[in-house]
Design a protein around this motif. Structure first.
Motif, short mmCIF file in Angstrom:
data_model
loop_
_atom_site.label_atom_id
_atom_site.label_comp_id
_atom_site.label_asym_id
_atom_site.label_seq_id
_atom_site.Cartn_x
_atom_site.Cartn_y
_atom_site.Cartn_z
N ILE A 60 0.82 -1.21 0.00
CA ILE A 60 0.00 0.00 0.00
C ILE A 60 0.86 1.27 0.00
N LYS A 63 3.96 0.83 -2.75
CA LYS A 63 3.48 0.39 -4.07
C LYS A 63 4.33 -0.74 -4.65
N GLN A 106 -2.73 6.97 -0.96
CA GLN A 106 -4.00 6.55 -1.54
C GLN A 106 -3.97 5.05 -1.77
N TYR A 107 -5.12 4.42 -1.52
CA TYR A 107 -5.21 2.98 -1.73
C TYR A 107 -6.67 2.59 -1.90
N GLU A 108 -6.86 1.35 -2.30
CA GLU A 108 -8.21 0.81 -2.43
C GLU A 108 -8.35 -0.36 -1.48
N ARG A 109 -9.45 -0.37 -0.75
CA ARG A 109 -9.70 -1.46 0.19
C ARG A 109 -11.18 -1.81 0.14
N ASN A 110 -11.44 -3.07 -0.04
CA ASN A 110 -12.82 -3.56 -0.14
C ASN A 110 -13.60 -2.80 -1.22
N GLY A 111 -12.90 -2.52 -2.32
CA GLY A 111 -13.54 -1.87 -3.46
C GLY A 111 -13.73 -0.37 -3.32
N GLN A 112 -13.25 0.21 -2.24
CA GLN A 112 -13.41 1.65 -2.05
C GLN A 112 -12.05 2.33 -2.07
N LYS A 113 -11.98 3.44 -2.81
CA LYS A 113 -10.75 4.23 -2.82
C LYS A 113 -10.77 5.15 -1.61
N THR A 114 -9.63 5.21 -0.96
CA THR A 114 -9.52 6.04 0.24
C THR A 114 -8.08 6.51 0.38
N ARG A 115 -7.81 7.24 1.40
CA ARG A 115 -6.45 7.73 1.66
C ARG A 115 -6.24 7.88 3.16
#
Length: 154
Positions: A60, A63, A106-115
């Motif tokens: 995460i 990268k 920034q990352y994606e977790r459980n289909g949601q982009k977040t930071r």
């Protein structure tokens, strides 16, 4: 600078645990107990801790593409020690990244982009490690061993 200093305290505590694990019979070290999460062995819990660093810090934050190894790839404490050497290497990269920038990751977790901020990720992985470290010590007590004090202040 403070993250690296705090991680050095984590390393000291982790090394106390590793030295203790060297005194555990290997059959007990890899013995799976269904009462404990993540496969329920000291080995599995340690590998799970490493996998969490690999996911949050390497994959995460940095990268990188780290592929998690199955628990069975680590048959003794010496194998686990080698795994954690690789963790320490990319932690150095993480500290360099955080010194250069306070930018959110920034990352994606459980289909949601977040930071989130690097400090939050760092806090997550070290508190996660201490949670499972307690399980390892408790599991060893159930197996008849006398746990050592792995607190930062001992």
């Amino acid at each position: 600078m403070y993250l690296k200093k705090q991680y050095n305290l984590v390393l000291e505590s982790r090394n106390v645990l590793f030295d203790y694990c060297k005194t555990i019979k290997n059959e007990d070290f890899i013995n799976e107990n269904s009462s404990f999460g993540r496969g329920g062995s000291m080995r599995n819990l340690l590998v799970h801790i490493a996998n969490t660093y690999e996911f949050w810090i390497a994959n995460i934050s940095l990268k990188k593409s780290i592929v998690f190894s199955p628990y069975e790839n680590y048959q003794n404490i010496e194998d686990v020690l080698k795994l954690f050497l690789s963790i320490d290497e990319f932690m150095d990269d993480f500290f360099e990244l955080t010194e250069k920038s306070d930018n959110e990751i920034q990352y994606e977790r459980n289909g949601q982009k977040t930071r989130t901020e690097p400090f939050k990720i760092f806090t997550h992985v070290i508190t996660h490690e201490y949670h499972h470290k307690g399980q390892i010590l408790s599991l060893s007590r159930h197996l008849g061993y006398i746990p050592v004090d792995t607190d930062i202040i001992r």
